[in-house]
Design a protein around this motif. Structure first.
Motif, PDB file in Angstrom:
ATOM      1  N   THR A  51       0.812  -1.212   0.000  1.00  0.00           N
ATOM      2  CA  THR A  51       0.000   0.000   0.000  1.00  0.00           C
ATOM      3  C   THR A  51       0.846   1.262   0.000  1.00  0.00           C
ATOM      4  O   THR A  51       0.322   2.346  -0.187  1.00  0.00           O
ATOM      5  CB  THR A  51      -0.941   0.028   1.220  1.00  0.00           C
ATOM      6  N   ALA A  52       2.155   1.136   0.210  1.00  0.00           N
ATOM      7  CA  ALA A  52       3.031   2.309   0.175  1.00  0.00           C
ATOM      8  C   ALA A  52       3.932   2.302  -1.065  1.00  0.00           C
ATOM      9  O   ALA A  52       4.893   3.053  -1.127  1.00  0.00           O
ATOM     10  CB  ALA A  52       3.882   2.367   1.443  1.00  0.00           C
ATOM     11  N   THR A  53       3.608   1.454  -2.049  1.00  0.00           N
ATOM     12  CA  THR A  53       4.411   1.429  -3.275  1.00  0.00           C
ATOM     13  C   THR A  53       3.860   2.421  -4.298  1.00  0.00           C
ATOM     14  O   THR A  53       2.710   2.861  -4.210  1.00  0.00           O
ATOM     15  CB  THR A  53       4.424   0.025  -3.919  1.00  0.00           C
ATOM     16  N   LEU A  54       4.681   2.733  -5.289  1.00  0.00           N
ATOM     17  CA  LEU A  54       4.250   3.636  -6.355  1.00  0.00           C
ATOM     18  C   LEU A  54       3.080   3.035  -7.122  1.00  0.00           C
ATOM     19  O   LEU A  54       2.090   3.714  -7.394  1.00  0.00           O
ATOM     20  CB  LEU A  54       5.434   3.920  -7.295  1.00  0.00           C
ATOM     21  N   ASN A  55       3.193   1.753  -7.507  1.00  0.00           N
ATOM     22  CA  ASN A  55       2.147   1.140  -8.323  1.00  0.00           C
ATOM     23  C   ASN A  55       0.789   1.272  -7.652  1.00  0.00           C
ATOM     24  O   ASN A  55      -0.206   1.688  -8.259  1.00  0.00           O
ATOM     25  CB  ASN A  55       2.485  -0.338  -8.566  1.00  0.00           C
ATOM     26  N   TYR A  56       0.720   0.953  -6.384  1.00  0.00           N
ATOM     27  CA  TYR A  56      -0.544   0.991  -5.637  1.00  0.00           C
ATOM     28  C   TYR A  56      -1.098   2.414  -5.581  1.00  0.00           C
ATOM     29  O   TYR A  56      -2.271   2.657  -5.855  1.00  0.00           O
ATOM     30  CB  TYR A  56      -0.297   0.448  -4.230  1.00  0.00           C
ATOM     31  N   ASN A  57      -0.223   3.372  -5.237  1.00  0.00           N
ATOM     32  CA  ASN A  57      -0.703   4.742  -5.061  1.00  0.00           C
ATOM     33  C   ASN A  57      -1.065   5.421  -6.374  1.00  0.00           C
ATOM     34  O   ASN A  57      -1.971   6.251  -6.420  1.00  0.00           O
ATOM     35  CB  ASN A  57       0.323   5.564  -4.268  1.00  0.00           C
ATOM     36  N   TRP A  58      -0.345   5.057  -7.436  1.00  0.00           N
ATOM     37  CA  TRP A  58      -0.720   5.551  -8.761  1.00  0.00           C
ATOM     38  C   TRP A  58      -2.168   5.161  -9.063  1.00  0.00           C
ATOM     39  O   TRP A  58      -2.971   5.963  -9.525  1.00  0.00           O
ATOM     40  CB  TRP A  58       0.211   4.941  -9.810  1.00  0.00           C
ATOM     41  N   GLN A  59      -2.490   3.894  -8.801  1.00  0.00           N
ATOM     42  CA  GLN A  59      -3.849   3.417  -9.088  1.00  0.00           C
ATOM     43  C   GLN A  59      -4.884   4.130  -8.220  1.00  0.00           C
ATOM     44  O   GLN A  59      -5.954   4.489  -8.699  1.00  0.00           O
ATOM     45  CB  GLN A  59      -3.935   1.913  -8.839  1.00  0.00           C
ATOM     46  N   ILE A  60      -4.537   4.332  -6.938  1.00  0.00           N
ATOM     47  CA  ILE A  60      -5.477   5.024  -6.046  1.00  0.00           C
ATOM     48  C   ILE A  60      -5.717   6.438  -6.558  1.00  0.00           C
ATOM     49  O   ILE A  60      -6.792   7.003  -6.417  1.00  0.00           O
ATOM     50  CB  ILE A  60      -4.910   5.056  -4.600  1.00  0.00           C
ATOM     51  N   TRP A  61      -4.670   7.015  -7.209  1.00  0.00           N
ATOM     52  CA  TRP A  61      -4.772   8.366  -7.761  1.00  0.00           C
ATOM     53  C   TRP A  61      -5.400   8.345  -9.159  1.00  0.00           C
ATOM     54  O   TRP A  61      -5.403   9.324  -9.875  1.00  0.00           O
ATOM     55  CB  TRP A  61      -3.382   9.010  -7.799  1.00  0.00           C
ATOM     56  N   CYS A  62      -5.883   7.165  -9.572  1.00  0.00           N
ATOM     57  CA  CYS A  62      -6.653   6.992 -10.806  1.00  0.00           C
ATOM     58  C   CYS A  62      -5.808   6.841 -12.074  1.00  0.00           C
ATOM     59  O   CYS A  62      -6.345   6.894 -13.178  1.00  0.00           O
ATOM     60  CB  CYS A  62      -7.686   8.086 -11.022  1.00  0.00           C
ATOM     61  N   ALA A  63      -4.514   6.669 -11.945  1.00  0.00           N
ATOM     62  CA  ALA A  63      -3.738   6.324 -13.140  1.00  0.00           C
ATOM     63  C   ALA A  63      -3.873   4.816 -13.386  1.00  0.00           C
ATOM     64  O   ALA A  63      -4.142   4.054 -12.464  1.00  0.00           O
ATOM     65  CB  ALA A  63      -2.272   6.671 -12.945  1.00  0.00           C
ATOM     66  N   LYS A  64      -3.690   4.422 -14.628  1.00  0.00           N
ATOM     67  CA  LYS A  64      -3.569   2.997 -14.926  1.00  0.00           C
ATOM     68  C   LYS A  64      -2.082   2.671 -14.787  1.00  0.00           C
ATOM     69  O   LYS A  64      -1.270   3.187 -15.549  1.00  0.00           O
ATOM     70  CB  LYS A  64      -4.067   2.696 -16.337  1.00  0.00           C
ATOM     71  N   ALA A  65      -1.740   1.877 -13.780  1.00  0.00           N
ATOM     72  CA  ALA A  65      -0.331   1.717 -13.411  1.00  0.00           C
ATOM     73  C   ALA A  65       0.152   0.299 -13.645  1.00  0.00           C
ATOM     74  O   ALA A  65      -0.548  -0.659 -13.301  1.00  0.00           O
ATOM     75  CB  ALA A  65      -0.135   2.083 -11.939  1.00  0.00           C
TER      76      ALA A  65
END
Lengths: 326, 308
Positions: free
Chosen positions: A172-186
């Motif tokens: 939950t603290a990785t870039l991939n996870y947070n990108w998705q939470i921010w609505c990017a397709k990661a």
């Protein structure tokens, strides 16, 4: 191409810490690509460096579609790479466990925050990643399941596999996870070893990214994209059979990532480090493809040494995915 | 009685094992676990495990129940001056409840949770790391505060910090146990790589007080020596992070009240002889954390103050 300073910070004794970005085109924030976040991710850095080179040439030749912006950040951690440390040298923290970051927080939280601020609003995000498990992976796209994941778009990289993994708390603290939470397709791209800087391995990854940029409408087709016409297979956690070392000792593999193996086939040997005898012949538990293997010469008892994508896993029969042969 | 909680062979003629000592007396069924050594650079718990057992064994007839002491959850880390598990990327306190099918570290974490769960109380003793000096304190997630704060008050610490929940903290040993109906208190004290005997003896008295309150200890506990802690709830903690990189030089100490504007130290330049930044307390309050390691980058934590 515009080279821009994304983040900088003075250090007590070294040169200024800098994160550089390379922008191509202008308009909608369409794609951000991040390379090395750890000091040993040289392969990942090289892929981004060569991507910058290719995109610069394509931009000059008018091969990038108008109205889109692509941002490439080859390194978010030159300081660790220059002294051959994997993590932040002062305190051993991992920038990829600090997202979305905090601009008033600890040093690596600030770095993560500065990076995330620059990349969070892009529609697509690609990270050149490496795992906490040391080993070789078959080239694949990895997506952490967040509830926002877009698996079908991941097929557009044309890599043989897309791996969808359940999130563990540390994810939950990785870039991939947070990108998705921010609505990017990661998407995180894995393949090759961190220290593999052969032209072949980086070129294959660059071609895969450029195939993706074409298929999402950002660029013209790349010349050799036909070489990578895999029918991408989506792999869930339940499709992967883990193989543990039956004994501890010197680990000799008989296969490599991507090899097809049959049930009962010897895929490794564990050698007694004192007397030289074979302690165990490790056999494949199923017909499948080697997805991961340990790339160290020593095996711990019960440590994970292989992950095999089973051709006919129980879960595949249930979910109708059928045969997993590439 | 020494028992092995987890054991695996290492590649070259060595066995990795996590051990505990089980001390039982009387007919009481209660079980308290003292756990330490998750991070290899945190050594305060090593003295506490020793001293607590020594004092219990000296008056073993006063014990009614079972004490289990796990001094080293990360024995290879302690033995090699390594905060983490050697050759493993993840912080050991971010992989609980572990995974029997995972890496050796994840398998060990699963075995530890399985072994401890069901205890009537668990005390997970951490030092600070090498960077920060901490007063003895209990840290409790706000989700478990109602149950745990009353017990934490018995531990003879100066401070109890009830902090907000964070997703990554779901992977700590304390969270894994607390969600398995096993009350677990996390203790922090001192500084990494060192042992503070004064703090250690203070904690041992607190542990004896706790098991006395649980009805497991009939020995004398001097109540006049037990500290009534400050309890910090609802985001009352201010963080002071370094505004610039340099050497943090301080002559101050924690465990005291500071006023707004009091000096906490300076960030200095050994190259130019200049003071880069004066660091002053942003608020009045109880200074419970102060940086111990001089080299700092922008953002490095310098101090924490509980606002009063």
């Amino acid at each position: 191409m515009r080279k821009e300073l994304i983040f900088s910070m003075e250090s007590p004794y070294r040169d200024t810490f800098r994160i550089w970005g390379y922008r191509f085109g202008s308009g909608e924030k369409s794609l951000a690509v991040v390379g090395a976040m750890r000091g040993d991710e040289v392969h990942q850095q090289l892929v981004c460096a060569q991507l910058v080179s290719r995109l610069e040439k394509m931009e000059k030749e008018g091969k990038l579609m108008e109205g889109h912006e692509i941002l490439v950040i080859p390194s978010a951690n030159p300081f660790s790479m220059n002294i051959e440390k994997r993590f932040w040298a002062l305190d051993g923290t991992d920038i990829n466990r600090m997202f979305p970051g905090y601009d008033l927080g600890e040093t690596t939280q600030r770095i993560a925050s500065g990076l995330f601020e620059a990349i969070k609003d892009y529609r697509y995000g690609i990270q050149m990643a490496s795992s906490y498990m040391s080993g070789d992976f078959i080239p694949h796209v990895r997506i952490t399941r967040t509830g926002f994941e877009d698996v079908d778009t991941a097929r557009l990289f044309g890599l043989p596999y897309v791996s969808v993994r359940e999130a563990k708390p540390f994810d939950t603290a990785t870039l991939n996870y947070n990108w998705q939470i921010w609505c990017a397709k990661a998407y995180s791209l894995y393949g090759g070893q961190n220290d593999d800087v052969t032209p072949e391995s980086s070129r294959a990854m660059v071609d895969s990214i450029l195939k993706f940029t074409h298929r999402i409408g950002l660029s013209v087709p790349v010349a050799n994209s036909a070489k990578m016409s895999y029918e991408t297979i989506v792999v869930e956690d339940g499709d992967i059979v883990k193989v543990k070392a039956p004994s501890a000792g010197i680990f000799q593999t008989a296969v490599k990532a991507g090899d097809e193996v049959g049930e009962g086939q010897v895929i490794a040997r564990i050698i007694d480090p004192y007397e030289g005898k074979v302690l165990d012949h490790v056999t494949s538990p199923c017909d499948g493809v080697v997805f991961y293997l340990l790339n160290k010469p020593l095996a711990l008892q019960s440590g994970p040494i292989f992950e095999i994508i089973a051709f006919s896993p129980a879960s595949a029969a249930q979910d109708g995915h059928g045969d997993r042969r590439p | 009685m020494i028992k092995t909680v987890f054991e695996r062979s290492l590649p070259v003629g060595e066995t990795f094992s996590i051990k505990k000592n089980v001390i039982s007396n009387g007919t009481g069924k209660k079980r308290v676990c003292i756990v330490s050594g998750t991070h290899g650079d945190e050594l305060e718990g090593q003295f506490i495990c020793f001293q607590f057992q020594k004092e219990i064994l000296e008056e073993i007839d006063c014990l009614d129940g079972t004490i289990e002491v796990y001094p080293a959850l990360n024995p290879m880390g302690i033995d090699s001056i390594s905060r983490g598990i050697p050759n493993f990327d993840l912080d050991m306190n971010r992989i609980f409840p572990g995974d029997p099918q995972g890496t050796m570290a994840e398998q060990a974490a699963a075995a530890i949770v399985e072994d401890i769960k069901g205890a009537d109380m668990v005390i997970d003793i951490h030092s600070s790391n090498i960077f920060l000096r901490e007063v003895p304190q209990v840290r409790i997630s706000e989700m478990t505060a109602d149950v745990l704060v009353p017990w934490a008050r018995h531990l003879n610490t100066d401070f109890i910090w009830v902090h907000g929940a964070a997703t990554v903290l779901e992977a700590t040993l304390a969270h894994s146990l607390n969600t398995r109906d096993t009350p677990t208190l996390v203790v922090e004290l001192g500084v990494g790589m060192r042992i503070n005997h004064y703090y250690g003896k203070k904690m041992v008295l607190g542990l004896k007080n706790l098991i006395a309150k649980m009805g497991m200890w009939k020995g004398a506990v001097d109540q006049s020596a037990i500290t009534d802690p400050i309890v910090s709830v609802g985001d009352q903690v201010s963080f002071v992070n370094a505004p610039a990189s340099g050497i943090f030089s301080t002559e101050t100490h924690n465990e005291r009240i500071v006023e707004v504007g009091d000096s906490l130290g300076q960030i200095i330049s050994p190259l130019t002889g200049e003071v880069i930044e004066d660091i002053k307390a942003p608020c009045r309050g109880y200074l419970f954390t102060i940086r111990a390691y001089p080299v700092c980058y922008e953002g490095s934590l310098l101090a924490r103050i509980h606002r009063i």
